[in-house]
Enzyme design. Structure first.
Site, PDB file in Angstrom:
ATOM      1  N   CYS A 398       3.195  29.461  72.364  1.00 18.63           N
ATOM      2  CA  CYS A 398       1.982  28.894  70.739  1.00 18.63           C
ATOM      3  C   CYS A 398       1.819  29.724  69.982  1.00 18.63           C
ATOM      4  CB  CYS A 398       1.687  27.488  71.285  1.00 18.63           C
ATOM      5  SG  CYS A 398       1.332  26.335  69.514  1.00 18.63           S
ATOM      6  N   HIS A 529       5.425  24.033  73.468  1.00 19.91           N
ATOM      7  CA  HIS A 529       4.545  24.038  74.761  1.00 19.91           C
ATOM      8  C   HIS A 529       6.013  23.754  76.321  1.00 19.91           C
ATOM      9  CE1 HIS A 529       1.090  24.242  73.778  1.00 19.91           C
ATOM     10  NE2 HIS A 529       1.131  24.137  72.402  1.00 19.91           N
ATOM     11  N   GLU A 531       5.099  23.738  79.381  1.00 18.70           N
ATOM     12  CA  GLU A 531       4.090  23.048  80.645  1.00 18.70           C
ATOM     13  C   GLU A 531       4.171  21.686  80.362  1.00 18.70           C
ATOM     14  OE1 GLU A 531       2.965  24.810  77.352  1.00 18.70           O
ATOM     15  OE2 GLU A 531       1.183  23.851  76.934  1.00 18.70           O
TER      16      GLU A 531
HETATM   17  N1  GLN Z   1      -3.020  27.204  65.909  1.00 15.83           N
HETATM   18  C1  GLN Z   1      -1.499  27.344  66.056  1.00 15.83           C
HETATM   19  C2  GLN Z   1      -1.115  26.642  65.024  1.00 15.83           C
HETATM   20  O1  GLN Z   1      -1.586  25.305  64.849  1.00 15.83           O
HETATM   21  C3  GLN Z   1      -0.615  27.292  67.428  1.00 15.83           C
HETATM   22  C4  GLN Z   1      -1.065  26.182  67.936  1.00 15.83           C
HETATM   23  C5  GLN Z   1      -1.306  26.024  69.723  1.00 15.83           C
HETATM   24  O2  GLN Z   1      -0.907  27.130  69.806  1.00 15.83           O
HETATM   25  N2  GLN Z   1      -0.785  24.548  70.402  1.00 15.83           N
HETATM   26  O3  GLN Z   1       0.211  27.140  64.926  1.00 15.83           O
END
Ligand code: GLN
Length: 554
Positions: A398, A529, A531
C-alpha cells in the site's frame, strides 16, 4: 415444509459468549479463535463475531498506536484485529455482519427510530440496544448457517462500556436457556513477591459478572503458568463452575499452541456437553498440529526488517499494529521450512541519524507496510532507494508501494519536485494522486469508512513476478486507500524500467509494480493488502515469493 425445516434448524443454533475478567490483553481473541477451531475440527459449522464496546462506528478512524491493526474484511468493513484472528484460525472469510461496535448499534437504532420503525413507542437504552445486538447476532448465525456462533465481547466485566452487551447475553439466555454458554477468560497473577498464583481477582470478576444476571459456565484461567488442582477446585467452588470447566491456559510459546492446549483439557467435549450438541469423536487437528510443528523448527533463518512508523508507545514497542503482516511472513517462512526473524525498524531513525542505511545490509529482505500521513516518509524513501540500489529484496504494501513508485520517479525518472498528494498536494509532479471519487469526500470531511475498501479484482501481466507467484492472471485482494498511482506518469515510469504488472480489470488503476528480475531479485509493491488473505494453513503466494527471494539472496 421448507419453513418448518428452517425453523427447526434455527432452534438448534448454539451461541458461546466470550467475556473478559480481571484485565484486558490476556488473549480473549485468541481464546475465541481457538475455541472456534476445536469446534470446527469436530465437524461443526462455526462462525465468530466480535462486539467492540467503543462509540466509533468502526475501527477505521482510530490511530493504530491506540487500537492496534485495523483489519479489513472482504466486504470492506474496517474492524478489530481479532476478526483477523478468527479468519486465520478458521481459514475462512468472515462477512461484515459479524462485527459491531456500540456506535454502529446505536446508529441502527437511531435510524430505525427516524424511520418510524418503533411504531411511536419510547425507544430505550434497555431493551432496544441489546435487542439490536441480538438481532445482529442471530442474523450472522443464520447467514453462516452456523451450528455454533462465538461472540467475543470486548473489554472486561464490570466496565460501563460493555454492560449493554452483557445484558444482551442475559436476555438471550433467558430466551434460549439450553443454547447459550458463557466463557470467561480470566487472569491469575503470580506476584513476584510471593510466588504464588492468586485466584482472588478471578473470584471478584465472577462475582461482578453475576451481578449482571449472567454466570460463567467456563473459566479459562490465563496465567504465566499452569493451574494446579487446588486452585482449580477453589475457582470452581467460589465461582459456581464445574471443576472440569475451569481450564488451565498458561502462557505458551505461540498463539497457535492454544487450540492444542485446550483439547488437552477436552474443552470442545465439555462445550458440546454443555450445549447438548451431538458429541462426535474428538476433532481432527492433524493439519493444524503439522503447521504448529513446522513453525517450531526451521532449517534456516530468514531475517526481515519491517520499516514502519507506528512502533513506539512510550517505552514499549508495538508490533500489534502490523499483526497480519507479521503473521503472513511467518506462515510463508514456515511453509518454506524457515524460521523468520522479524525486526521492527522505525523509519524516523533514518531521518535523525540514529540508524545508518548501511545497517540494512544485515537483513535478507525489507518490507514497508501500509501507513498514512507524513511522519517517517523521508526515512522510508531513503530506505527504498538504498534497497533498490543494493538489490536487497523489497516488498512494499500500500503506502510501501506508493512510496516505491515515488522514489523511482524522483531518483530514476528524475522528476524534480515529485510527491504524493497525501504529503504535498502542491508538488509539480503528483505521481501518486488522490483517487477522483475521493476528492469530494475529503472536501466534505467525510472520512469514516469512505476509502476504497474491501475486495476488488486485478489482472496480472503474464510472466511477471506477481503472475508467477500467484500462478494466476486474475486475482482478488482487499484494499484500504485513498490515493493511487497517477496514470499520467505510467508511461514515463515504464520507459524508465518500472513494470506495472497488475491493474484493475479495466486497466485504470495500478495494483502492482515491480522491477524485472534481471534488474533486481525482488522489488515488488502492491496497492492492496495481501496480508489479510494469509492463513496458517494457506500462506499467501506473494509473501512466500518475497521470503523465498530473501532467503535465496542470503
Ligand atoms: N495513505 C495511503 C492511501 O491512503 C496508503 C494507505 C495504506 O497504506 N493503507 O492511499
Amino acid at each position: 415444509m421448507a419453513t418448518q425445516k428452517r425453523q427447526k434448524k434455527a432452534k438448534s443454533r448454539k451461541y458461546i459468549f466470550v467475556v473478559g475478567g480481571v484485565m484486558s490483553g490476556v488473549g480473549k481473541g485468541v481464546a475465541t479463535s481457538s475455541i472456534a477451531t476445536i469446534l470446527k475440527a469436530r465437524g461443526l459449522r462455526v462462525t465468530a463475531m466480535k462486539i467492540d464496546p467503543y462509540v466509533n462506528v468502526d475501527a477505521g478512524t482510530m490511530n493504530p498506536t491506540e487500537h492496534g491493526e485495523v483489519f479489513v474484511l472482504q466486504g470492506g468493513l474496517e474492524t478489530d484485529q481479532d476478526m483477523g484472528n478468527y479468519e486465520r484460525f478458521l481459514n475462512t472469510d468472515i462477512p461484515d455482519l459479524n462485527y459491531m461496535t456500540t456506535g454502529s448499534v446505536y446508529q441502527s437504532v437511531i435510524r430505525k427510530e427516524r424511520n418510524l420503525e418503533y411504531g411511536g413507542r419510547n425507544v430505550q437504552v434497555v431493551p432496544d440496544i441489546p435487542l439490536e445486538a441480538i438481532r445482529r447476532i442471530k442474523k450472522a448465525a443464520e447467514h453462516a448457517d452456523a451450528d455454533v456462533t462465538l461472540i467475543e465481547i470486548g473489554g472486561t466485566v464490570g466496565e460501563y462500556e460493555n454492560i449493554l452487551f452483557i445484558e444482551a447475553v442475559r436476555m438471550m439466555r433467558s430466551e434460549y436457556p439450553g443454547d447459550i454458554a458463557v466463557v470467561m477468560v480470566s487472569y491469575l497473577p503470580v506476584p513476584g513477591s510471593i510466588g504464588e498464583m492468586k485466584t482472588k481477582p478471578t473470584q471478584h470478576a465472577a462475582r461482578t459478572l453475576n451481578t449482571t444476571g449472567v454466570t460463567a459456565d467456563f473459566i479459562l484461567a490465563r496465567a504465566p503458568v499452569a493451574l494446579d488442582k487446588k486452585r482449580k477446585e477453589k475457582i470452581a467452588l467460589f465461582c459456581n463452575v464445574q471443576p472440569e470447566n475451569v481450564i488451565s491456559a498458561p502462557d505458551v510459546e505461540s498463539v497457535y499452541d492454544v487450540p492444542v492446549n485446550f483439547e488437552k483439557h477436552k474443552l470442545s467435549e465439555r462445550l458440546c456437553k454443555k450445549l447438548g450438541l451431538p458429541c462426535k469423536k474428538a476433532g481432527d487437528l492433524v493439519a493444524w498440529k503439522n503447521f504448529v510443528r513446522r513453525s517450531k523448527k526451521g532449517a534456516g533463518t530468514v531475517k526481515i526488517a519491517m520499516v514502519g512508523k507506528y512502533f513506539n508507545s512510550g517505552e514499549f514497542v508495538l508490533s500489534d499494529v502490523y499483526l497480519s503482516v507479521i503473521e503472513a511472513l511467518k506462515y510463508s517462512a514456515y511453509m518454506l521450512g524457515l524460521s523468520p526473524e522479524i525486526h521492527y525498524v522505525s523509519s524516523v531513525d533514518f531521518e535523525n541519524g540514529t540508524k545508518q542505511l548501511s545497517e540494512l545490509k544485515d537483513y535478507d529482505g525489507v518490507l514497508i507496510p501500509g501507513g498514512f500521513g507524513t511522519t517517517g516518509i523521508a526515512g522510508k524513501l531513503k530506505v527504498i532507494g538504498y534497497v533498490r540500489k543494493q538489490r536487497i529484496p523489497y516488498f512494499g504494501i500500500c503506502y510501501g508501494m506508493q512510496l516505491a513508485v515515488l522514489e523511482y520517479a524522483t531518483n530514476v525518472a528524475r522528476l524534480k519536485d515529485a510527491s504524493t498528494a497525501e504529503i504535498n498536494p502542491a508538488a509539480r509532479h503528483l505521481v501518486i494522486d488522490v483517487m477522483p471519487d475521493q476528492k469530494e469526500k475529503i472536501a466534505q470531511n467525510d472520512m469514516g469508512g469512505t476509502m476504497r475498501l474491501g475486495e476488488y479484482p486485478a489482472t496480472l501481466k503474464r510472466g511477471s513476478i506477481a503472475a508467477r507467484a500467484y500462478k494466476a492472471e486474475k486475482i482478488s485482494e482487499r484494499h484500504r486507500h485513498r490515493y493511487e498511482v497517477n496514470n499520467e506518469y505510467r508511461e514515463r515510469l515504464e520507459e524508465k524500467g518500472l513494470v506495472f504488472s497488475g491493474t484493475s480489470p479495466n486497466g485504470k488503476l495500478v495494483e502492482i509494480m515491480e522491477l524485472p528480475q534481471e534488474v533486481h531479485p525482488f522489488f515488488v509493491g502492491v496497492q492492496f493488502h495481501p496480508e489479510f488473505h494469509a492463513r496458517p494453513l494457506d500462506p499467501h503466494p506473494l509473501f512466500t515469493a518475497f521470503v523465498k527471494a530473501a532467503y535465496e539472496k542470503k
